[in-house]
Design a protein around this motif. Structure first.
Motif, short mmCIF file in Angstrom:
data_model
loop_
_atom_site.label_atom_id
_atom_site.label_comp_id
_atom_site.label_asym_id
_atom_site.label_seq_id
_atom_site.Cartn_x
_atom_site.Cartn_y
_atom_site.Cartn_z
N GLY A 12 0.69 -1.22 0.15
CA GLY A 12 -0.12 -0.06 -0.12
C GLY A 12 0.77 1.32 -0.02
O GLY A 12 1.93 1.45 0.63
N ALA A 13 0.29 2.42 -0.65
CA ALA A 13 0.94 3.43 -0.69
C ALA A 13 1.16 4.08 0.52
O ALA A 13 2.21 5.15 0.80
CB ALA A 13 0.01 4.55 -1.63
N SER A 14 0.25 4.01 1.40
CA SER A 14 0.26 4.37 2.75
C SER A 14 1.77 4.20 3.50
O SER A 14 2.16 4.81 4.47
CB SER A 14 -0.80 3.96 3.73
N LEU A 15 2.35 3.23 3.03
CA LEU A 15 3.61 2.86 3.71
C LEU A 15 4.59 3.98 3.43
O LEU A 15 5.78 4.01 4.18
CB LEU A 15 4.19 1.67 3.14
N VAL A 29 15.47 5.11 -0.37
CA VAL A 29 14.02 5.82 -1.04
C VAL A 29 14.58 6.75 -2.15
O VAL A 29 15.12 7.93 -1.77
CB VAL A 29 13.07 6.40 0.02
N PHE A 30 14.09 6.57 -3.37
CA PHE A 30 14.38 7.45 -4.33
C PHE A 30 13.27 8.11 -4.69
O PHE A 30 12.39 7.51 -5.19
CB PHE A 30 14.91 6.86 -5.43
N CYS A 31 13.13 9.42 -4.67
CA CYS A 31 11.95 10.23 -4.94
C CYS A 31 12.13 10.54 -6.39
O CYS A 31 13.05 11.33 -6.92
CB CYS A 31 12.03 11.67 -4.26
N SER A 32 11.43 9.69 -7.38
CA SER A 32 11.51 9.68 -8.73
C SER A 32 10.27 10.85 -9.25
O SER A 32 9.66 11.40 -8.63
CB SER A 32 11.44 8.51 -9.45
N GLU A 33 10.60 11.24 -10.55
CA GLU A 33 9.83 12.39 -10.90
C GLU A 33 8.52 11.94 -11.70
O GLU A 33 7.57 12.91 -12.08
CB GLU A 33 10.66 13.22 -11.84
N GLY A 34 8.20 10.64 -12.10
CA GLY A 34 7.17 10.35 -12.80
C GLY A 34 6.99 8.71 -12.97
O GLY A 34 8.02 7.99 -12.42
N SER A 35 5.82 8.34 -13.34
CA SER A 35 5.56 6.97 -13.40
C SER A 35 6.01 6.39 -14.57
O SER A 35 5.69 6.91 -15.63
CB SER A 35 3.90 6.82 -13.43
N PRO A 36 6.66 5.14 -14.58
CA PRO A 36 7.03 4.72 -15.88
C PRO A 36 6.03 4.13 -16.76
O PRO A 36 4.76 3.99 -16.12
CB PRO A 36 8.12 3.31 -15.45
N ALA A 37 6.14 4.30 -17.91
CA ALA A 37 4.98 3.77 -18.83
C ALA A 37 4.99 2.07 -18.76
O ALA A 37 3.83 1.46 -19.29
CB ALA A 37 4.96 4.15 -20.25
N SER A 214 6.57 -4.78 -6.60
CA SER A 214 5.51 -4.16 -6.74
C SER A 214 5.11 -2.93 -7.39
O SER A 214 6.49 -2.09 -7.23
CB SER A 214 4.62 -4.01 -5.73
N TYR A 215 4.10 -2.47 -8.07
CA TYR A 215 4.02 -1.00 -8.58
C TYR A 215 2.86 -0.46 -8.46
O TYR A 215 1.71 -1.41 -8.64
CB TYR A 215 4.42 -1.09 -9.95
N GLN A 216 2.58 0.58 -7.92
CA GLN A 216 1.41 1.38 -8.04
C GLN A 216 1.53 2.52 -8.61
O GLN A 216 2.48 3.39 -8.49
CB GLN A 216 0.90 1.88 -6.58
N LYS A 217 0.79 2.73 -9.76
CA LYS A 217 1.06 3.89 -10.67
C LYS A 217 0.70 5.31 -9.93
O LYS A 217 0.01 5.39 -8.91
CB LYS A 217 0.01 3.89 -11.70
N ASP A 218 1.73 6.25 -10.10
CA ASP A 218 1.75 7.76 -9.36
C ASP A 218 2.12 7.45 -8.08
O ASP A 218 1.54 8.37 -7.20
CB ASP A 218 0.44 8.27 -9.53
#
Length: 541
Positions: A12-15, A29-37, A214-218
C-alpha cells in the motif's frame, strides 16, 4: 503499456506516507519524477522508463561503467570483432541467474537462448511472442538496428554471433544502452503458454541487481536486493523504493525530512539552499543534454485534414528567429543552463563550433510568415511536458514564454499537455504542431544525437519533428559505417550544418545536472547519460 494497472501483490501507498524506510536498515528511497509507462526496456526511450526498469532489474551484454562513458563487460565477458567489422562474437558470462519471484521460478541460468529471444523479438515482427504481444521497439528501429543486424547465431550455450549488413562504428556502445536489456526466454515461453505475453511489461524478470516486487501508478515502485546477483558486491541495499513525486518542491521537502535519500531535478531557485544544507550532498556536472523545440514538418498533422504551415521552411525560420532564448535561459534555467545553438551538446566529439543562431528578429519573422501565406491570428498548438527533465526544469514556463514570443509575430499559440507516457506516445505519432522535448546522450557517440533524433529511421521513435531528408540521411549513414574518427567528424559537421539550415528544431539550452542526495548515501555516481543507477550504492543508517 502500463497505464492504470496495479500489480495485485503491491504494498500500500500508505507505507510511504510516514517514511519508515529511512529508519529501516539497508533501505533506500528514491524520489523519482514520474510513473514509468512500463517495465520492458525495449519498448521505451525515456529516462523515467529506463530508471525504473533497465537500470534496476536488467543487464546488457556490454555495459557502461558507473558514472562514466567507457564500455565494460556485462553479460558478455568479452567479444571478438571480425576484420571487416561485420561480425561480433560475444562470449557469455556463466553462472548468471534470472530473478526468482512469486510469478516466475527459473529452471536454468542465463544462456545464448535469452540473447536470441531478446533481439529476435525486436527484429522479427513474425516472432511468436511479438505476435502474441504486438509492440514496437522505437529505439532499436530508430537506430536502424532491426535492418542492419542480418543474423544472430547461437554458436553454443555461451557464445552468440551477430552479423551486420553494414559496419556500425558504435555497435558495442549501442549494445550497452538500456533498450538492449536481456530478457529471459524461459519466462517468455511461460507467458506465451499461459496466454499472458503482455505481462513481460508488467511483471518483469531480469538478471539485474534488484528484483521487482510491486508497482502502484503515481505512487511507488518497490524492489528487493538480488541476493543471487552475479556481482554480489554491487547489492548493498535490501529494499529500494521509488517514491513517485512529480512536484519538485515536494521532492526536496521529502529529501530534507529524510523521507527519501536521493532525488533529482531540483528547481534552479532551490539550488543555493540545497548546496548550503550540511545534511545533503549536491554533486553536479555539465549536462550531456539538449532541450529543444521540435517542429512537426509533416504535410498534414496526424488527425487533421488541413495543410501544415510548419512544412514550409520559411515558417520554421520565422518561429526560430522569434524565440528570445536569453530570456528563457534566465527565467527557466536561472543560471543552471547554457544557451544552445546546435543539435547536440558542445561536449560531444565532432560538435561544429562554427554554427551560429539566426539573429533574433521578430520583424523579419513577420515578413517570412507573410511570404509563406500564414495569416495573422493563425492558431498553432505547443505541447509542453508535464514533468521535469534534465534538459528542461520547467516546460510549462518555457511554453508560456514561447507563447508570448510568437504572439509578437501574430500567431495564436495554444498550450497542450498530457500525462508523460501519453505525451511521448502522441508526439511520436506526430499529433502535435510543436512540442517541447529534449535528449540526454545515451552512449557518447554522435550518431546517438544526429541519427537517433533526426534521421528518417527515427520517425515513430525519437524524431519528434517527423523530419526525413535524404541528403541529411546520406551524410549520417556514411558517418556510421566509417571507423576513422576524423573522417566521421567531417561528415557529422556537414550534417550539423545542413540540419541547422533546414530548421526541424530550435535548440534552446544545455542544462547543468544537479543531483541532491543525503550525506548518508555512499557510492552514488552521477551518470553522464542521465540515468539513476543504484548498484554499488549504500546508505549509512
Amino acid at each position: 503499456m502500463l497505464k492504470h494497472a496495479v500489480i495485485p501483490f503491491l504494498v500500500g501507498a500508505s507505507l510511504l506516507a510516514s517514511a519508515p524506510f529511512a529508519q529501516a536498515a539497508s533501505n533506500l528511497v528514491f524520489c523519482s519524477e514520474g510513473s514509468p509507462a512500463g517495465f520492458d526496456p525495449g519498448q521505451y526511450t525515456t529516462g523515467t522508463d529506463f530508471d525504473a526498469s533497465a537500470e534496476t532489474m536488467f543487464n546488457r551484454l556490454t555495459q557502461f561503467e558507473r558514472g562514466g562513458t567507457a564500455v565494460i563487460p556485462g553479460l558478455a565477458t568479452k567479444w571478438d570483432i571480425s576484420s571487416d567489422g561485420l561480425t561480433y562474437t560475444f562470449h557469455l558470462r556463466e553462472g548468471v541467474k534470472f530473478h526468482t519471484t512469486p510469478y516466475f521460478k527459473p529452471t536454468r541460468e542465463f544462456n545464448a537462448d535469452d540473447v536470441l529471444f531478446t533481439f529476435n523479438r525486436m527484429i522479427n515482427k513474425d516472432d511468436p511472442f511479438r505476435k502474441a504481444y504486438p509492440t514496437e521497439f522505437p529505439y532499436f528501429t530508430g537506430m536502424g538496428m532491426d535492418t542492419n543486424i542480418t543474423k544472430i547465431d547461437k554458436v553454443d550455450d555461451h557464445t552468440v554471433k551477430f552479423t551486420l549488413k553494414d559496419v556500425d562504428a558504435a555497435f558495442i556502445q549501442n549494445m550497452a544502452m538500456s533498450f538492449a536489456s536481456i530478457q529471459s526466454a524461459e519466462y517468455a515461453a511461460q507467458l506465451l503458454k499461459e496466454g499472458k505475453a503482455a505481462d513481460i511489461n508488467q511483471k518483469p524478470i531480469g538478471t539485474g541487481p534488484f528484483v521487482f516486487k510491486s508497482y502502484q501508478k503515481d505512487s511507488n515502485i518497490r524492489y528487493t536486493g538480488n541476493k543471487d546477483y552475479w556481482k554480489p558486491d554491487d547489492v548493498k541495499i535490501d529494499n529500494l523504493i521509488f517514491a513517485i513525486t512529480t512536484d519538485p518542491s515536494v521532492r526536496i521537502q521529502k529529501l530534507k525530512k529524510n523521507e527519501c535519500q536521493i532525488t533529482l531535478f531540483p528547481r534552479p531557485a532551490d539550488l543555493k539552499a540545497l548546496k548550503e544544507d550540511k545534511t545533503l550532498k549536491m554533486p553536479e556536472q555539465a549536462g550531456f543534454n539538449l532541450g529543444y523545440i521540435a517542429y512537426n514538418v509533416m504535410d498534414k498533422v496526424k488527425g487533421s485534414n488541413e495543410p501544415n504551415p510548419l512544412a514550409d521552411l520559411r515558417v520554421r525560420q520565422a518561429l526560430d528567429m522569434a524565440v528570445n532564448k536569453p530570456q528563457i535561459i534566465d527565467s527557466v534555467y536561472q543560471g543552471a543552463g547554457q544557451l544552445a545553438v546546435n543539435a547536440m551538446p558542445p561536449t560531444q566529439w565532432s560538435y561544429d563550433t562554427t554554427i551560429k543562431d539566426a539573429k533574433y528578429d521578430p520583424e523579419k519573422a513577420k515578413q517570412l510568415l507573410k511570404e509563406a501565406g500564414v495569416k495573422e491570428g493563425t492558431e498553432i498548438t505547443l505541447w509542453a511536458m508535464p514533468v521535469q527533465r534534465p534538459y528542461n526544469p520547467n516546460a510549462k514556463l518555457m511554453a508560456e514564454m514561447l507563447q508570448a514570443d510568437w504572439a509578437k509575430i501574430g500567431l495564436k499559440v495554444k498550450i497542450v499537455s498530457y500525462e508523460w507516457g501519453e505525451y511521448i506516445k502522441r508526439t511520436k505519432n506526430g499529433e502535435h504542431d510543436i512540442s517541447l522535448i529534449g535528449w540526454t546522450g545515451d552512449n557518447g557517440d554522435p550518431d546517438n544525437w544526429l541519427g537517433t533524433l533526426y534521421s528518417c529511421d527515427a520517425i515513430g521513435g525519437n524524431n519528434y519533428s517527423m523530419w526525413c531528408d535524404p541528403a541529411y540521411d546520406k551524410l549520417i549513414k556514411q558517418a556510421k559505417v566509417v571507423t576513422d574518427r576524423d573522417q566521421r567528424t567531417v561528415l557529422y559537421k556537414q550534417a550539423q550544418q545542413y540540419l541547422k539550415q533546414q530548421v526541424p528544431i530550435t535548440p534552446v539550452a544545455h542544462s547543468t545536472v544537479n543531483q541532491p542526495l543525503s550525506a548518508k548515501v555512499e557510492g552514488f555516481k552521477v551518470s553522464p547519460f542521465g540515468r539513476n543507477v543504484f548498484s554499488g550504492v549504500s546508505i549509512d543508517q
